[in-house]
Design a protein around this motif. Sequence first.
Motif, PDB file in Angstrom:
ATOM      1  N   UNK A   1       0.866  -1.181   0.000  1.00 43.40           N
ATOM      2  CA  UNK A   1       0.000   0.000   0.000  1.00 43.40           C
ATOM      3  C   UNK A   1       0.905   1.234   0.000  1.00 43.40           C
ATOM      4  N   UNK A   2       0.836   2.074  -1.041  1.00 44.05           N
ATOM      5  CA  UNK A   2       1.743   3.225  -1.122  1.00 44.05           C
ATOM      6  C   UNK A   2       1.571   4.216   0.026  1.00 44.05           C
ATOM      7  N   UNK A   3       0.440   4.170   0.710  1.00 45.10           N
ATOM      8  CA  UNK A   3       0.239   5.060   1.859  1.00 45.10           C
ATOM      9  C   UNK A   3       1.011   4.575   3.087  1.00 45.10           C
ATOM     10  N   UNK A   4       1.421   3.322   3.068  1.00 44.72           N
ATOM     11  CA  UNK A   4       2.094   2.734   4.235  1.00 44.72           C
ATOM     12  C   UNK A   4       3.548   2.352   3.988  1.00 44.72           C
ATOM     13  N   UNK A   5       3.900   2.077   2.755  1.00 49.40           N
ATOM     14  CA  UNK A   5       5.234   1.541   2.459  1.00 49.40           C
ATOM     15  C   UNK A   5       6.309   2.584   2.727  1.00 49.40           C
ATOM     16  N   UNK A   6       7.363   2.175   3.423  1.00 51.63           N
ATOM     17  CA  UNK A   6       8.444   3.082   3.813  1.00 51.63           C
ATOM     18  C   UNK A   6       9.600   3.158   2.835  1.00 51.63           C
ATOM     19  N   UNK A   7       9.487   2.504   1.700  1.00 53.73           N
ATOM     20  CA  UNK A   7      10.583   2.487   0.737  1.00 53.73           C
ATOM     21  C   UNK A   7      10.010   2.437  -0.678  1.00 53.73           C
ATOM     22  N   UNK A   8      10.786   2.888  -1.620  1.00 59.71           N
ATOM     23  CA  UNK A   8      10.453   2.754  -3.039  1.00 59.71           C
ATOM     24  C   UNK A   8      11.682   2.172  -3.726  1.00 59.71           C
ATOM     25  N   UNK A   9      11.460   1.268  -4.660  1.00 57.32           N
ATOM     26  CA  UNK A   9      12.562   0.622  -5.365  1.00 57.32           C
ATOM     27  C   UNK A   9      13.374   1.648  -6.135  1.00 57.32           C
ATOM     28  N   UNK A  10      14.717   1.468  -6.120  1.00 57.69           N
ATOM     29  CA  UNK A  10      15.586   2.319  -6.913  1.00 57.69           C
ATOM     30  C   UNK A  10      16.358   1.510  -7.963  1.00 57.69           C
ATOM     31  N   UNK A  11      17.237   0.595  -7.530  1.00 61.14           N
ATOM     32  CA  UNK A  11      18.064  -0.137  -8.489  1.00 61.14           C
ATOM     33  C   UNK A  11      18.781  -1.270  -7.771  1.00 61.14           C
ATOM     34  N   UNK A  12      19.560  -2.024  -8.518  1.00 62.71           N
ATOM     35  CA  UNK A  12      20.440  -3.026  -7.929  1.00 62.71           C
ATOM     36  C   UNK A  12      21.738  -3.041  -8.712  1.00 62.71           C
ATOM     37  N   UNK A  13      22.778  -3.437  -8.032  1.00 58.31           N
ATOM     38  CA  UNK A  13      24.072  -3.599  -8.684  1.00 58.31           C
ATOM     39  C   UNK A  13      24.650  -4.937  -8.256  1.00 58.31           C
ATOM     40  N   UNK A  14      25.291  -5.587  -9.189  1.00 51.98           N
ATOM     41  CA  UNK A  14      25.915  -6.874  -8.904  1.00 51.98           C
ATOM     42  C   UNK A  14      27.345  -6.619  -8.470  1.00 51.98           C
ATOM     43  N   UNK A  15      27.719  -7.195  -7.329  1.00 54.69           N
ATOM     44  CA  UNK A  15      29.068  -7.016  -6.794  1.00 54.69           C
ATOM     45  C   UNK A  15      29.984  -8.185  -7.138  1.00 54.69           C
ATOM     46  N   UNK A  16      29.407  -9.381  -7.238  1.00 57.27           N
ATOM     47  CA  UNK A  16      30.179 -10.583  -7.580  1.00 57.27           C
ATOM     48  C   UNK A  16      29.219 -11.606  -8.165  1.00 57.27           C
ATOM     49  N   UNK A  17      29.718 -12.809  -8.403  1.00 58.90           N
ATOM     50  CA  UNK A  17      28.855 -13.850  -8.969  1.00 58.90           C
ATOM     51  C   UNK A  17      27.757 -14.289  -8.015  1.00 58.90           C
ATOM     52  N   UNK A  18      27.883 -13.956  -6.714  1.00 52.74           N
ATOM     53  CA  UNK A  18      26.869 -14.375  -5.751  1.00 52.74           C
ATOM     54  C   UNK A  18      26.445 -13.264  -4.783  1.00 52.74           C
ATOM     55  N   UNK A  19      26.765 -12.024  -5.119  1.00 49.56           N
ATOM     56  CA  UNK A  19      26.454 -10.912  -4.226  1.00 49.56           C
ATOM     57  C   UNK A  19      25.873  -9.742  -5.017  1.00 49.56           C
ATOM     58  N   UNK A  20      24.759  -9.205  -4.511  1.00 50.46           N
ATOM     59  CA  UNK A  20      24.149  -8.026  -5.127  1.00 50.46           C
ATOM     60  C   UNK A  20      23.866  -6.986  -4.049  1.00 50.46           C
ATOM     61  N   UNK A  21      23.780  -5.739  -4.483  1.00 53.73           N
ATOM     62  CA  UNK A  21      23.413  -4.631  -3.613  1.00 53.73           C
ATOM     63  C   UNK A  21      22.087  -4.099  -4.113  1.00 53.73           C
ATOM     64  N   UNK A  22      21.067  -4.143  -3.250  1.00 48.71           N
ATOM     65  CA  UNK A  22      19.737  -3.648  -3.577  1.00 48.71           C
ATOM     66  C   UNK A  22      19.614  -2.223  -3.047  1.00 48.71           C
ATOM     67  N   UNK A  23      19.175  -1.292  -3.892  1.00 45.19           N
ATOM     68  CA  UNK A  23      19.080   0.129  -3.554  1.00 45.19           C
ATOM     69  C   UNK A  23      17.609   0.538  -3.492  1.00 45.19           C
ATOM     70  N   UNK A  24      17.211   1.179  -2.397  1.00 41.44           N
ATOM     71  CA  UNK A  24      15.847   1.680  -2.254  1.00 41.44           C
ATOM     72  C   UNK A  24      15.872   3.125  -1.776  1.00 41.44           C
ATOM     73  N   UNK A  25      14.831   3.848  -2.116  1.00 36.99           N
ATOM     74  CA  UNK A  25      14.646   5.219  -1.641  1.00 36.99           C
ATOM     75  C   UNK A  25      13.862   5.135  -0.339  1.00 36.99           C
ATOM     76  N   UNK A  26      14.497   5.493   0.750  1.00 36.37           N
ATOM     77  CA  UNK A  26      13.850   5.470   2.068  1.00 36.37           C
ATOM     78  C   UNK A  26      13.608   6.891   2.574  1.00 36.37           C
ATOM     79  N   UNK A  27      13.584   7.852   1.667  1.00 36.50           N
ATOM     80  CA  UNK A  27      13.428   9.269   2.012  1.00 36.50           C
ATOM     81  C   UNK A  27      14.530   9.725   2.961  1.00 36.50           C
ATOM     82  N   UNK A  28      15.698   9.100   2.847  1.00 35.28           N
ATOM     83  CA  UNK A  28      16.834   9.483   3.669  1.00 35.28           C
ATOM     84  C   UNK A  28      16.848   8.894   5.065  1.00 35.28           C
ATOM     85  N   UNK A  29      15.838   8.114   5.388  1.00 33.72           N
ATOM     86  CA  UNK A  29      15.748   7.526   6.728  1.00 33.72           C
ATOM     87  C   UNK A  29      16.665   6.307   6.844  1.00 33.72           C
ATOM     88  N   UNK A  30      17.493   6.238   7.895  1.00 33.76           N
ATOM     89  CA  UNK A  30      18.345   5.069   8.081  1.00 33.76           C
ATOM     90  C   UNK A  30      17.579   3.863   8.631  1.00 33.76           C
TER      91      UNK A  30
END
Length: 185
Positions: A117-146
């Motif tokens: 529900x967009x009224x409740x969700x605390x993140x929005x998808x941004x992108x992903x990057x592959x770091x190795x053959x078995x590791x990825x970094x998922x990026x989300x927009x959290x409005x700057x919140x840690x």
Amino acid sequence: MSVRKFVGELERVESSLAQGTEGPPVLATFLVTTSMDAVDYVARFRAVLSAAIRTANQADFDSETISEALIPDWFAEVTCGSIAVGRDDEASSGSRHYVSRRGEEPWELQDWLFCFDPQLRGWAWWDLTRLSHSTVLLWVDSSGEPAFPCEEFRWLAYACGAKNVDGPVVRRLSEWRQSRQDPAT
């Protein structure tokens, strides 16, 4: 979270962003380690997230149930609220890793879908990057919140076949741009 954060989200899920794309000054990241090839993991992850966002875009969040028609069967099978050995080994393994690492039960599919529900969700998808053959970094927009509600996102990462998911860690947009210098996905 402002609903405008979700503008273009589906397009970002279905194709990688160009390096010069404008974005928020900071993003939250999740480091995912998987036992499968990162390319296969990324395909699974994108398929489920795309289906969830498409479902959310059509959903009536005031109803008692949300359609599950677009959700891949293998994901729905392990998102049943209890440890289930499904036909999909990666999803079953990811579900077990989630339970052992998080101390939580697997998600129920309807509960998981209602988190989009967009009224409740605390993140929005941004992108992903592959770091190795078995590791990825998922990026989300959290409005700057840690710290933000994201357990449904973590479940998604595990159920797609993750062995471990660390994060969120806040990073600058410039770090995302640097990671796109050698796009692998």
